[in-house]
Design a protein around this motif. Structure first.
Motif, PDB file in Angstrom:
ATOM      1  N   CYS A 116      -8.202   7.582  -1.590  1.00 13.30           N
ATOM      2  CA  CYS A 116      -9.629   7.700  -1.294  1.00 13.30           C
ATOM      3  C   CYS A 116     -10.305   8.605  -2.317  1.00 13.30           C
ATOM      4  CB  CYS A 116      -9.820   8.247   0.119  1.00 13.30           C
ATOM      5  SG  CYS A 116     -11.537   8.246   0.687  1.00 13.30           S
ATOM      6  N   PHE A 117      -9.627   9.696  -2.667  1.00 12.89           N
ATOM      7  CA  PHE A 117     -10.167  10.625  -3.668  1.00 12.89           C
ATOM      8  C   PHE A 117     -10.318   9.938  -5.023  1.00 12.89           C
ATOM      9  CE2 PHE A 117      -9.519  13.722  -7.074  1.00 12.89           C
ATOM     10  CZ  PHE A 117     -10.524  14.634  -6.790  1.00 12.89           C
ATOM     11  N   ILE A 118      -9.258   9.256  -5.467  1.00 12.91           N
ATOM     12  CA  ILE A 118      -9.289   8.585  -6.773  1.00 12.91           C
ATOM     13  C   ILE A 118     -10.339   7.488  -6.790  1.00 12.91           C
ATOM     14  CG2 ILE A 118      -7.970   7.126  -8.359  1.00 12.91           C
ATOM     15  CD1 ILE A 118      -5.463   8.626  -7.449  1.00 12.91           C
ATOM     16  N   ARG A 119     -10.363   6.692  -5.742  1.00  9.37           N
ATOM     17  CA  ARG A 119     -11.297   5.570  -5.667  1.00  9.37           C
ATOM     18  C   ARG A 119     -12.742   6.025  -5.805  1.00  9.37           C
ATOM     19  NH1 ARG A 119     -14.331   2.461  -2.105  1.00  9.37           N
ATOM     20  NH2 ARG A 119     -14.088   0.219  -2.480  1.00  9.37           N
ATOM     21  N   ASN A 120     -13.066   7.094  -5.125  1.00  7.04           N
ATOM     22  CA  ASN A 120     -14.455   7.549  -5.134  1.00  7.04           C
ATOM     23  C   ASN A 120     -14.780   8.439  -6.327  1.00  7.04           C
ATOM     24  OD1 ASN A 120     -15.819   6.520  -2.573  1.00  7.04           O
ATOM     25  ND2 ASN A 120     -13.894   7.301  -1.765  1.00  7.04           N
ATOM     26  N   LEU A 121     -13.765   9.100  -6.886  1.00  2.00           N
ATOM     27  CA  LEU A 121     -13.995   9.868  -8.104  1.00  2.00           C
ATOM     28  C   LEU A 121     -14.429   8.936  -9.240  1.00  2.00           C
ATOM     29  CD1 LEU A 121     -13.859  12.625  -9.532  1.00  2.00           C
ATOM     30  CD2 LEU A 121     -11.470  12.106 -10.077  1.00  2.00           C
ATOM     31  N   LEU A 122     -13.840   7.750  -9.285  1.00  4.86           N
ATOM     32  CA  LEU A 122     -14.142   6.801 -10.362  1.00  4.86           C
ATOM     33  C   LEU A 122     -15.439   6.033 -10.137  1.00  4.86           C
ATOM     34  CD1 LEU A 122     -10.629   5.422 -11.348  1.00  4.86           C
ATOM     35  CD2 LEU A 122     -12.080   7.025 -12.570  1.00  4.86           C
ATOM     36  N   ARG A 123     -16.144   6.338  -9.070  1.00  7.25           N
ATOM     37  CA  ARG A 123     -17.485   5.764  -8.911  1.00  7.25           C
ATOM     38  C   ARG A 123     -18.368   6.160 -10.096  1.00  7.25           C
ATOM     39  NH1 ARG A 123     -19.028   3.463  -4.210  1.00  7.25           N
ATOM     40  NH2 ARG A 123     -17.565   3.655  -2.483  1.00  7.25           N
ATOM     41  N   ILE A 124     -18.097   7.345 -10.634  1.00 12.45           N
ATOM     42  CA  ILE A 124     -18.877   7.837 -11.775  1.00 12.45           C
ATOM     43  C   ILE A 124     -18.779   6.850 -12.938  1.00 12.45           C
ATOM     44  CG2 ILE A 124     -19.126   9.727 -13.423  1.00 12.45           C
ATOM     45  CD1 ILE A 124     -17.886  11.569 -11.290  1.00 12.45           C
ATOM     46  N   VAL A 125     -17.590   6.281 -13.142  1.00  6.35           N
ATOM     47  CA  VAL A 125     -17.391   5.305 -14.212  1.00  6.35           C
ATOM     48  C   VAL A 125     -17.968   3.951 -13.818  1.00  6.35           C
ATOM     49  CG1 VAL A 125     -15.687   4.146 -15.676  1.00  6.35           C
ATOM     50  CG2 VAL A 125     -15.305   6.514 -14.940  1.00  6.35           C
ATOM     51  N   ASP A 126     -17.723   3.544 -12.571  1.00 11.58           N
ATOM     52  CA  ASP A 126     -18.209   2.235 -12.100  1.00 11.58           C
ATOM     53  C   ASP A 126     -19.730   2.147 -12.112  1.00 11.58           C
ATOM     54  OD1 ASP A 126     -15.880   0.614 -11.463  1.00 11.58           O
ATOM     55  OD2 ASP A 126     -15.427   2.101  -9.926  1.00 11.58           O
ATOM     56  N   MET A 127     -20.390   3.285 -12.049  1.00 10.95           N
ATOM     57  CA  MET A 127     -21.859   3.292 -12.038  1.00 10.95           C
ATOM     58  C   MET A 127     -22.457   3.061 -13.429  1.00 10.95           C
ATOM     59  SD  MET A 127     -22.479   6.496  -9.430  1.00 10.95           S
ATOM     60  CE  MET A 127     -24.249   6.497  -9.629  1.00 10.95           C
ATOM     61  N   LEU A 128     -21.636   3.165 -14.476  1.00 13.23           N
ATOM     62  CA  LEU A 128     -22.145   3.024 -15.842  1.00 13.23           C
ATOM     63  C   LEU A 128     -22.493   1.569 -16.171  1.00 13.23           C
ATOM     64  CD1 LEU A 128     -19.581   5.372 -17.661  1.00 13.23           C
ATOM     65  CD2 LEU A 128     -21.935   5.916 -17.001  1.00 13.23           C
ATOM     66  N   PRO A 129     -23.430   1.311 -17.068  1.00 11.48           N
ATOM     67  CA  PRO A 129     -24.366   2.297 -17.635  1.00 11.48           C
ATOM     68  C   PRO A 129     -25.476   2.665 -16.653  1.00 11.48           C
ATOM     69  CG  PRO A 129     -24.864   0.144 -18.481  1.00 11.48           C
ATOM     70  CD  PRO A 129     -23.632  -0.020 -17.633  1.00 11.48           C
ATOM     71  N   THR A 130     -25.698   1.812 -15.644  1.00 10.54           N
ATOM     72  CA  THR A 130     -26.687   2.110 -14.613  1.00 10.54           C
ATOM     73  C   THR A 130     -26.505   1.174 -13.431  1.00 10.54           C
ATOM     74  OG1 THR A 130     -29.069   2.293 -14.140  1.00 10.54           O
ATOM     75  CG2 THR A 130     -28.397   0.514 -15.592  1.00 10.54           C
TER      76      THR A 130
END
Length: 264
Positions: A116-130
Motif C-alpha cells: 500500500c505504501f509503495i503503490r501510493n508513493l508512486l502516485r507522484i510518478v503516475d501523476m506526471l506530467p499532469t
C-alpha cells in the motif's frame, strides 16, 4: 465484457479465485469521486490558512509557519488519504467503494502495509506530467490494467465480488434463533484478515456438522476447534462454558463468512 477482463488467481492456499479486473472507466470514476473529496478538504485547509494568516489569535501570524503548516497538511491529505483509506478500508477509498472496486495483492490476498505504501508513493510518478496522464496510459495499455504503482507493489484493482444470494441455511437460522450477530463479539478487521482459508474451512465444516452431532460429540468438537482458533484471534479459552465457546465460534463464523463466502 471480454475474457481479458477476467483473471484467475491461485492463492498460496491453492484456492482458485476468479476476479473481474477494473478497467480505466471504473478506476477513473472512482478517482473523480476521490479527487472531489480531496479538493473539498484542500479548500477547507486553504480557507483556514487565510483565516489564521489574518487573525491575531496566532502568535506566528507574521511568520512563514502558517504557510508551512498548510503545505504539510495538504500533502498529508493528498497522499495520506489514499494510503490510509486503502490500507484500513480493505483496499478501498470512498470512490472505490461507491464504484464497487478494490485493490488486492496479485495472489488474491488483501493489500499489505508495504504494498500500500509503495503503490501510493508512486502516485507522484503516475501523476506526471499532469492529471495522472502517465497512470492513465499505463492502465489503458497494460494487460491487467496496472499503473506504475501497481507494478511496483504487486497489486491489481478488481471489481468487488457479489456475495451469494440464497436462502438462509439451517446454521444461519440457528445462529439467529440464538440471538447471535457480529455485534455480539467485537473482532477487529486486522484480526479477521490475518485468518486464512484453512481457518475458514475449519469453521465452515464446524457449522455444517454442529446441528447433526449428539451432545457429547458437539462438546468435544467445540472445545477442539476453540483450542485451535481462539489463540489466533486473542480470545480466552479458560473458564468458559461449552455454550460460550459455541457462541464465540459461531460469531467468528459470521465474521469470516463475510470475507470468504463469495459467488465466483
Amino acid at each position: 465484457m471480454t475474457i481479458e477482463e477476467r483473471i484467475n488467481i491461485k492463492t498460496p492456499e491453492y484456492v482458485s479465485l476468479k476476479f473481474r479486473l477494473a478497467g480505466l472507466g471504473s478506476r477513473a470514476a472512482a478517482m473523480i469521486i476521490d479527487q472531489i473529496i480531496i479538493t473539498v478538504a484542500n479548500v477547507i485547509v486553504f480557507l483556514l490558512f487565510l483565516y489564521s494568516a489574518s487573525s491575531s489569535m496566532f502568535w506566528f501570524t507574521d511568520s512563514i509557519w502558517p504557510i508551512a503548516v498548510a503545505i504539510i497538511i495538504i500533502f498529508i491529505i493528498n497522499w495520506g488519504y489514499f494510503f490510509i483509506a486503502e490500507y484500513f478500508y480493505n483496499g478501498k477509498t470512498i470512490g472505490k467503494h461507491l464504484i464497487g472496486i478494490r485493490v488486492i495483492q496479485e495472489n488474491g490476498h488483501n493489500i499489505t502495509l508495504l504494498s500500500c505504501f509503495i503503490r501510493n508513493l508512486l502516485r507522484i510518478v503516475d501523476m506526471l506530467p499532469t492529471s495522472y496522464f502517465l497512470g492513465i496510459v499505463m492502465v489503458f495499455f497494460h494487460a491487467k490494467h496496472k499503473r506504475l504503482g501497481d507494478l511496483a507493489a504487486g497489486t491489481i484493482v478488481v471489481h468487488e465480488r457479489s456475495k451469494k444470494k440464497r436462502k438462509a441455511s439451517s446454521i444461519e437460522k440457528y445462529i439467529e434463533r440464538r440471538g447471535l450477530s457480529k455485534s455480539t463479539i467485537s473482532i477487529d478487521d486486522w484480526t479477521i484478515q490475518s485468518l486464512g482459508k484453512k481457518e475458514w474451512d475449519l469453521l465452515q465444516g464446524y457449522s455444517e456438522k454442529l446441528l447433526e452431532l449428539d451432545i457429547s460429540q458437539r462438546r468435544d468438537l467445540t472445545r477442539k476447534l476453540a483450542a485451535i482458533l481462539f489463540p489466533k484471534v486473542g480470545m480466552k479459552l479458560d473458564n468458559q462454558t461449552v455454550k460460550e465457546l459455541e457462541d464465540a465460534l459461531l460469531v467468528l463464523y459470521l465474521y469470516m463468512k463475510e470475507e470468504w463466502e463469495y459467488e465466483l
